[in-house]
Enzyme design. Structure first.
Site, PDB file in Angstrom:
ATOM      1  N   SER A  35       0.820  -1.207   0.000  1.00 47.99           N
ATOM      2  CA  SER A  35       0.000   0.000   0.000  1.00 47.99           C
ATOM      3  C   SER A  35       0.855   1.259   0.000  1.00 47.99           C
ATOM      4  O   SER A  35       0.389   2.329  -0.404  1.00 47.99           O
ATOM      5  CB  SER A  35      -0.936   0.009   1.212  1.00 47.99           C
ATOM      6  N   ASN A  36       2.106   1.133   0.441  1.00 48.60           N
ATOM      7  CA  ASN A  36       3.004   2.293   0.438  1.00 48.60           C
ATOM      8  C   ASN A  36       4.414   1.893   0.018  1.00 48.60           C
ATOM      9  O   ASN A  36       5.400   2.434   0.515  1.00 48.60           O
ATOM     10  CB  ASN A  36       3.030   2.952   1.818  1.00 48.60           C
ATOM     11  N   PHE A  81       7.323  -3.151  11.082  1.00 47.35           N
ATOM     12  CA  PHE A  81       7.356  -1.831  10.454  1.00 47.35           C
ATOM     13  C   PHE A  81       5.988  -1.399   9.922  1.00 47.35           C
ATOM     14  O   PHE A  81       5.733  -0.203   9.803  1.00 47.35           O
ATOM     15  CB  PHE A  81       8.329  -1.821   9.265  1.00 47.35           C
ATOM     16  N   ALA A 126      10.526   9.254  17.706  1.00 45.02           N
ATOM     17  CA  ALA A 126      10.855  10.304  18.673  1.00 45.02           C
ATOM     18  C   ALA A 126       9.692  11.249  18.916  1.00 45.02           C
ATOM     19  O   ALA A 126       9.727  12.025  19.882  1.00 45.02           O
ATOM     20  CB  ALA A 126      12.069  11.093  18.179  1.00 45.02           C
ATOM     21  N   THR A 127       8.657  11.193  18.075  1.00 48.11           N
ATOM     22  CA  THR A 127       7.515  12.075  18.296  1.00 48.11           C
ATOM     23  C   THR A 127       6.740  11.700  19.565  1.00 48.11           C
ATOM     24  O   THR A 127       5.888  12.470  20.009  1.00 48.11           O
ATOM     25  CB  THR A 127       6.552  12.077  17.093  1.00 48.11           C
ATOM     26  N   TYR A 149      -0.669  10.447  14.618  1.00 46.93           N
ATOM     27  CA  TYR A 149       0.419   9.491  14.360  1.00 46.93           C
ATOM     28  C   TYR A 149       1.206   9.199  15.629  1.00 46.93           C
ATOM     29  O   TYR A 149       1.419   8.038  16.005  1.00 46.93           O
ATOM     30  CB  TYR A 149       1.348  10.037  13.273  1.00 46.93           C
ATOM     31  N   ASN A 178      15.433  10.764  12.744  1.00 49.02           N
ATOM     32  CA  ASN A 178      15.117  11.094  11.342  1.00 49.02           C
ATOM     33  C   ASN A 178      15.942  10.236  10.396  1.00 49.02           C
ATOM     34  O   ASN A 178      17.075  10.594  10.059  1.00 49.02           O
ATOM     35  CB  ASN A 178      15.385  12.585  11.076  1.00 49.02           C
ATOM     36  N   ARG A 230      17.439  18.921  14.073  1.00 48.97           N
ATOM     37  CA  ARG A 230      16.950  17.549  14.080  1.00 48.97           C
ATOM     38  C   ARG A 230      18.144  16.588  14.122  1.00 48.97           C
ATOM     39  O   ARG A 230      19.266  16.954  13.795  1.00 48.97           O
ATOM     40  CB  ARG A 230      16.099  17.258  12.840  1.00 48.97           C
ATOM     41  N   GLY A 292       3.094  23.152  14.553  1.00 45.70           N
ATOM     42  CA  GLY A 292       3.420  21.849  15.110  1.00 45.70           C
ATOM     43  C   GLY A 292       4.896  21.533  15.179  1.00 45.70           C
ATOM     44  O   GLY A 292       5.303  20.579  15.848  1.00 45.70           O
TER      45      GLY A 292
END
Length: 338
Positions: A35-36, A81, A126-127, A149, A178, A230, A292
């Protein structure tokens, strides 16, 4: 050596981790619904590893498909994943993110429990630190979320922790910072659909002429050049961390770890590094801050070094050079199905 199920194994990080697991001597089965990701990634992995890829085309939301994967394969552990991952998209489609990310983990764990497979490396982020106040960020920092997310990833972490109170789960939670770059062969790399959300693939599309310029969101942050900091990590370093995490799980050691370099890079520093990689100027323009965004987000990777022996090997210039080699290869038609 072990037999590993890799969910989402045809994706960006998953495909690189497949190569790293194979190089470490593991047998790997990929579950992916594409799908991705692109099916031609499987041909590329065959070329890279010199062996036939054991692929199951299916979703982590499909319990019957999962039961079929576990039946007869002797799976020892899972690297998970398969998930939706775009922060902005999650704001517009929160229910899809809840279903795929949280529901997918639940369905996977139920199938694992039925098969007696208790080891899982979970792809976190990390979010989950929200808007942190302490840098570099340790794993003990307060947890929060600023998007659906991030909420899904934090919820999944808590599901794993509470499930381990009832059953003999051995879990590795890896909080990525990242991921960037590509495999040195330029056969696999990041290929986002549409306009990228992340800095490096966006710069790559500007360098190819597919986008007119890089927009730098804000230059008035409390950093040396005013642009956001970052922690960028080469995807092959990140992939190696998954191999080391699974090794720890096979030895019965659960963990929750940051995976980053600990060395922050500003947007303008990344921009300058990419200009070095392409050997020319890359158009950019400073615009207002993006809603954000936080000023700083970089890891304290000490615990990963102590518990896994993990240390990042690649620097910023190597990250950019590998990215540019990958996107040039795609621009020249190095695709199997094009």
């Amino acid at each position: 050596m072990a037999r590993i199920l890799l969910t989402g194994g045809a994706g960006y990080i998953g495909s690189h981790t497949y190569v790293a697991l194979c190089e470490a001597g593991h047998e790997v089965t990929i579950l992916d619904d594409f799908s991705n990701s692109d099916p031609d990634v499987i041909d590329r992995l065959t070329r890279l590893t010199g062996g036939t890829v054991d692929l199951v085309r299916g979703s982590v939301l499909d319990r019957a498909a999962l039961d079929g994967v576990f039946a007869g394969r002797g799976i020892d552990g899972v690297v998970h994943f398969a998930a939706l991952k775009a922060v902005g998209e999650s704001v517009a489609r929160p229910l899809d993110y809840f279903e795929t990310n949280i529901g997918g983990l639940m369905t996977l764990m139920q199938a694992m429990k039925a098969a007696g497979v208790w080891r899982i490396v979970f792809s976190s982020t990390a979010t989950v630190y929200g808007a942190p106040a302490v840098f570099p960020i340790p794993e003990t920092a307060p947890l929060s979320y600023t998007s659906p997310y991030a909420f899904t990833k934090l919820t999944c972490e808590r599901i794993l922790a509470q499930a381990a109170d009832a059953d003999p789960w051995v879990t590795g939670v890896l909080r990525y910072f990242n991921p960037v770059g590509a495999h040195e062969s330029a056969l696999i790399g990041e290929d986002p659909r549409g306009v990228p959300d992340n800095l490096m693939p966006y710069m790559a599309k500007v360098a190819l002429g597919e986008l007119p310029e890089l927009q730098v969101f804000g230059d008035d942050y409390a950093t040396p050049d005013g642009t956001a900091w970052r922690d960028y990590i080469h995807v092959m370093d990140l992939s190696r961390a998954h191999v080391q995490s699974m090794s720890a799980l096979l030895n019965g050691r659960s963990h929750v770890l940051n995976i980053g370099t600990g060395s922050p890079v500003s947007v303008l520093e990344m921009h300058a590094a990419y200009e070095r990689a392409i050997d020319r100027a890359l158009p950019h323009r400073v615009v207002g801050r993006r809603a954000g965004d936080v000023p700083k987000l970089y890891a304290d990777p000490t615990r990963a070094r102590e518990e896994l022996g993990f240390e990042a090997r690649y620097g910023l210039d190597e990250m950019c050079a590998s990215s540019w080699a990958w996107v040039q290869a795609q621009a020249k038609g190095w695709r199997f199905n094009s």
